[in-house]
Design a protein around this motif. Structure first.
Motif, PDB file in Angstrom:
ATOM      1  N   UNK A   1       0.820  -1.216   0.000  1.00 48.89           N
ATOM      2  CA  UNK A   1       0.000   0.000   0.000  1.00 48.89           C
ATOM      3  C   UNK A   1       0.857   1.270   0.000  1.00 48.89           C
ATOM      4  N   UNK A   2       1.703   1.408   0.997  1.00 47.17           N
ATOM      5  CA  UNK A   2       2.435   2.669   1.178  1.00 47.17           C
ATOM      6  C   UNK A   2       3.484   2.912   0.101  1.00 47.17           C
ATOM      7  N   UNK A   3       4.270   1.911  -0.206  1.00 45.77           N
ATOM      8  CA  UNK A   3       5.370   2.101  -1.144  1.00 45.77           C
ATOM      9  C   UNK A   3       4.902   2.522  -2.541  1.00 45.77           C
ATOM     10  N   UNK A   4       3.849   1.918  -3.100  1.00 47.73           N
ATOM     11  CA  UNK A   4       3.388   2.390  -4.410  1.00 47.73           C
ATOM     12  C   UNK A   4       2.944   3.867  -4.384  1.00 47.73           C
ATOM     13  N   UNK A   5       2.323   4.286  -3.294  1.00 47.45           N
ATOM     14  CA  UNK A   5       1.943   5.692  -3.159  1.00 47.45           C
ATOM     15  C   UNK A   5       3.203   6.549  -3.093  1.00 47.45           C
ATOM     16  N   UNK A   6       4.163   6.116  -2.283  1.00 43.88           N
ATOM     17  CA  UNK A   6       5.426   6.856  -2.164  1.00 43.88           C
ATOM     18  C   UNK A   6       6.091   7.026  -3.525  1.00 43.88           C
TER      19      UNK A   6
END
Length: 157
Positions: free
Chosen positions: A104-109
């Motif tokens: 979740x977080x890494x793709x947004x980052x």
């Protein structure tokens, strides 16, 4: 061996405390602050923050997981069962944390970083941030569990 378990648990606590503190900041300070800025500011600020943080925190996160695993393994090998169970719980929480971060977080980052570096504002900047925000409380909870368990492992060694 008790001293080595204590050292490993202490190192695991220190490494994971860095990630925990950052995520707590994200949950209670960054999230409401970012809600008050325009999309360009959101993209530039968070894109560059994630660009730097993802590179620097990777080693810290990996070190925290490895030392948690080592704490549990050494405690098990020497019959320190409370420390073993606590180290295993910490390890499980950290593995779940990494799974959530990766999915979740890494793709947004990555998306916000690419946009910031290209000096553009994605049409879905708010949706990207909402996706990141949707898991931050869970990430904090998992880090809390991991840190509490590592403190138990340290105390029980």
């Amino acid at each position: 061996m008790r001293t080595l378990i204590e050292i490993l648990a202490g190192l695991a606590i220190l490494a994971n405390a860095v990630i925990y503190g950052t995520d707590v900041f994200g949950a209670i300070v960054q999230r409401p602050a970012v809600a008050a800025v325009d999309d360009r500011t959101l993209t530039q600020l968070l894109g560059h923050v994630h660009r730097i943080a993802d590179r620097r925190f990777a080693a810290i996160s990996i070190a925290g997981l490895i030392t948690a695993i080592a704490t549990a393994a050494l405690a098990a090998a020497t019959g320190h069962w409370v420390s073993t169970a606590a180290g295993a719980l910490a390890t499980l929480a950290l593995i779940i944390f990494i799974g959530i971060y990766t999915r979740v977080s890494k793709p947004v980052n990555r998306a916000l970083t690419a946009a910031a570096v290209a000096d553009r504002v994605p049409d879905d900047a708010r949706q990207l941030q909402a996706r990141w925000d949707s898991v931050i409380d869970g990430r904090v909870a998992l880090q809390t569990i991991a840190l509490a368990a590592l403190c138990v492992a340290l105390a029980a060694a």
